[in-house]
Design an enzyme around this catalytic site. Structure first.
Site, PDB file in Angstrom:
ATOM      1  N   LYS A 105       0.665  -1.400  -0.141  1.00 43.22           N
ATOM      2  CA  LYS A 105       0.062  -0.150   0.469  1.00 43.22           C
ATOM      3  C   LYS A 105       0.758   0.854  -0.075  1.00 43.22           C
ATOM      4  O   LYS A 105       2.273   1.138   0.915  1.00 43.22           O
ATOM      5  CB  LYS A 105      -0.887  -0.022   1.170  1.00 43.22           C
ATOM      6  CG  LYS A 105      -1.930   1.261   1.297  1.00 43.22           C
ATOM      7  CD  LYS A 105      -2.985   0.929   2.473  1.00 43.22           C
ATOM      8  CE  LYS A 105      -3.631   2.456   2.980  1.00 43.22           C
ATOM      9  NZ  LYS A 105      -4.795   1.817   4.028  1.00 43.22           N
ATOM     10  N   SER A 186      -9.689   1.486   3.466  1.00 40.63           N
ATOM     11  CA  SER A 186      -8.414   2.721   2.959  1.00 40.63           C
ATOM     12  C   SER A 186      -7.550   1.695   1.780  1.00 40.63           C
ATOM     13  O   SER A 186      -6.349   2.269   1.519  1.00 40.63           O
ATOM     14  CB  SER A 186      -7.378   4.121   3.461  1.00 40.63           C
ATOM     15  OG  SER A 186      -7.101   3.417   5.099  1.00 40.63           O
ATOM     16  N   SER A 210      -9.183  -1.223   7.973  1.00 45.06           N
ATOM     17  CA  SER A 210      -8.564  -0.773   6.929  1.00 45.06           C
ATOM     18  C   SER A 210      -8.626  -1.575   6.058  1.00 45.06           C
ATOM     19  O   SER A 210      -8.695  -2.178   4.744  1.00 45.06           O
ATOM     20  CB  SER A 210      -8.014   0.564   6.720  1.00 45.06           C
ATOM     21  OG  SER A 210      -8.602   1.164   6.874  1.00 45.06           O
TER      22      SER A 210
END
Length: 541
Positions: A105, A186, A210
């Protein structure tokens, strides 16, 4: 652990993985879904790291429409693949994960690769950041965060055969392309990348759900480790007391393999455990009769969809039918958790975001009227409405006249919430079984009808309490809804009993046999990529 970190710097290179074509057998598709045997195939020479990397990069380009990736460092990926290949030829592979594609990420700092957090505040900031101690990432995953500047991530299940056939039955006149689904959370880019077979595993982050929420919506496994088991060094902080690196994979075994590499003490993160961590090898659990599964009664909320509730009940019945003890338990302070989480989360966000002032690094506006004007303009341009709203809320709670009534009280409630879990586990419960989300993934057009604060409260209702308590939790896909979409359930374990938690999750995964996503058009388009079918039987271990 230093040796393990050094290993990870070289063994994780950018790439992806795709399914076989639509005519291949169910068993081949299932093997492609998993990553457990990739290491064996690499060691046996049935596939090389370079071949794997090239095929992976090819699919990443073909799935660009999902918006899952921000940066793909193709040249570096191929170079690391070549280095991995040389090690295999010499018989000196670095471990089970050497040469296997993993993505990260875009809120993990990496050396020489831009880290943006999908935010204007960091976009274009080319400062050479500290080397990420986990993985030398060559693939930068698009963050689906609320501060995203690259557009939302599309859920691969939007294009699945299962979902599209159901939509045709119920909505004949609607344009399919305009009804793509959200990934949720997210770390949605990480979940989408794994779900679409563009990598074997991905790192996300989990502050209030998330990692687990996107995992549930995208039909993959999403693990939030115990707080302190995995170092946060290199993870750009949002909420220091709750942030945990999350792991997304297509099976529980793969999640355990990645966790075994990442877990352990880090001198650069004082919150990590001091004791040595053994490898996370999961036994094949055959007898669950000695297990006690807890069902929190407070999680049966009015907003919970009837389908998710039904699958939750079926899962409990499955354990009971196999001899496990299934009991109803109480977490009495659950009703306060989402409000408590909001106060603490926004307070820490306000504190952490204060460093983005336009002076040291990141975005800086062109205003030169005064320092104060520069601060204001920089933060107005760098943060979107959602982030600015959280900063304002947090600063309000941290005001001298509000501190005791909001922040301190929230901390006290947090302790009560954590004690609820302690009491339940001390009563003999081994693992808690709950929903992960209120419902299946919803179309983006429907999602944006609600304001962000409302959506956040809805999305995190079953997940944020675990972060406040520092416990491990994993979302495992169970079945498809009537709309042909994944529904995941959450298992919650005792602190630092991650191995036990994953062992139970692995048993459950085997029992439910969640179906493989059928990306028909993608399969047809990519069938030539694996023309020699070398990867038809490879997986991570």
């Amino acid at each position: 652990m230093v040796k393990q970190w050094k290993q990870c710097q070289t063994l994780f290179f950018g790439g992806s993985k795709i399914t076989a074509d639509a005519d291949c057998s169910h068993e081949i598709k299932r093997r492609l879904l998993l990553g457990r045997k990739v290491s064996v195939a690499l060691k046996q020479g049935r596939v090389t790291p370079t071949e794997l990397c090239q095929r992976c990069l090819s699919l990443i380009k073909k799935t660009k429409f999902l918006n899952a990736y921000i940066t793909v460092s193709e040249e570096v990926a191929l170079k690391q693949a070549e280095e991995s290949e040389k090690r295999y030829k010499k018989g000196h592979s670095l471990g089970d994960l050497d040469g296997i594609p993993v993505a990260v990420k875009d809120n993990f700092s990496t050396s020489g690769i831009e880290t943006t957090c999908a935010s204007n505040m960091l976009k274009g900031d080319h400062i050479k950041r500290v080397l990420l101690r986990y993985l030398a990432s060559l693939l930068r995953l698009r963050s689906g965060s609320t501060d995203g500047i690259f557009g939302p991530v599309k859920n691969p299940w939007s294009y699945s055969k299962q979902y599209r056939e159901k939509r045709k039955q119920n909505f004949h006149s609607e344009n399919e392309d305009s009804n793509w689904l959200i990934t949720g959370g997210s770390s949605g880019g990480s979940a989408a990348a794994v779900s679409a077979f563009t990598c074997f595993a991905a790192l996300g982050s989990d502050t209030g759900g998330s990692t687990r929420n996107p995992a549930a919506h995208c039909g993959v496994v999403g693990l939030k480790p115990s707080y302190g088991l995995v170092s946060r060094h290199g993870l750009i902080p949002l909420v220091n007391s709750m942030d945990v690196p999350g792991i997304l994979t297509r099976c529980v075994d793969d999640a355990a393999t990645v966790l075994g590499i990442l877990a352990g003490h880090d001198p650069k993160d004082s919150t990590t455990i001091q004791d040595p961590v053994k490898p996370f090898t999961l036994p094949s659990l055959t007898d669950v009769s000695k297990l006690c599964i807890g069902i929190p009664k407070e999680y049966l909320t009015p907003e919970l969809s009837s389908e998710v509730q039904s699958l939750w009940s079926k899962a409990a019945n499955l354990f009971e039918s196999e001899g496990a003890k299934v009991i109803e338990v109480s977490l009495p302070h659950t009703s306060y958790s989402i409000v408590c989480y909001h106060v603490l989360c926004t307070s820490e966000v306000a504190s952490n975001m204060a460093r983005f002032d336009g002076l040291e690094y990141g975005h800086r506006c062109d205003s030169d009227v005064s320092t104060e004007a520069m601060y204001a303009a920089t933060r107005r341009e760098g943060f979107n409405d959602v982030v600015r709203g959280r900063i304002l809320s947090g600063n309000f709670f941290l005001l001298k006249e509000n501190y005791e009534n909001y922040f301190v009280k929230a901390q006290k409630v947090r302790r009560l919430i954590a004690n609820d879990f302690v009491n339940v586990f001390n009563s003999g419960v081994d693992v808690l079984l709950t929903p992960t989300t209120l419902s299946e993934a919803v179309p983006y057009a429907e999602f944006i009808k609600e304001d962000n604060r409302t959506r956040s409260a809805q999305d995190d209702i079953f997940t944020q309490a675990v972060n406040m308590a520092g416990l491990p939790a994993v979302s495992v896909p169970m079945a498809l809804s009537s709309q042909g979409l994944p529904v995941g359930l959450q298992f919650i374990g005792r602190a630092f009993c991650d191995q036990q938690l994953l062992t139970v999750a692995k048993w459950f995964e085997k029992q439910v046999q969640f179906p493989v996503i059928q990306l028909q058009e993608l399969m047809d388009d990519c069938s030539s990529v694996f023309e020699n079918e070398k990867l038809a039987s490879v997986s991570v271990k």
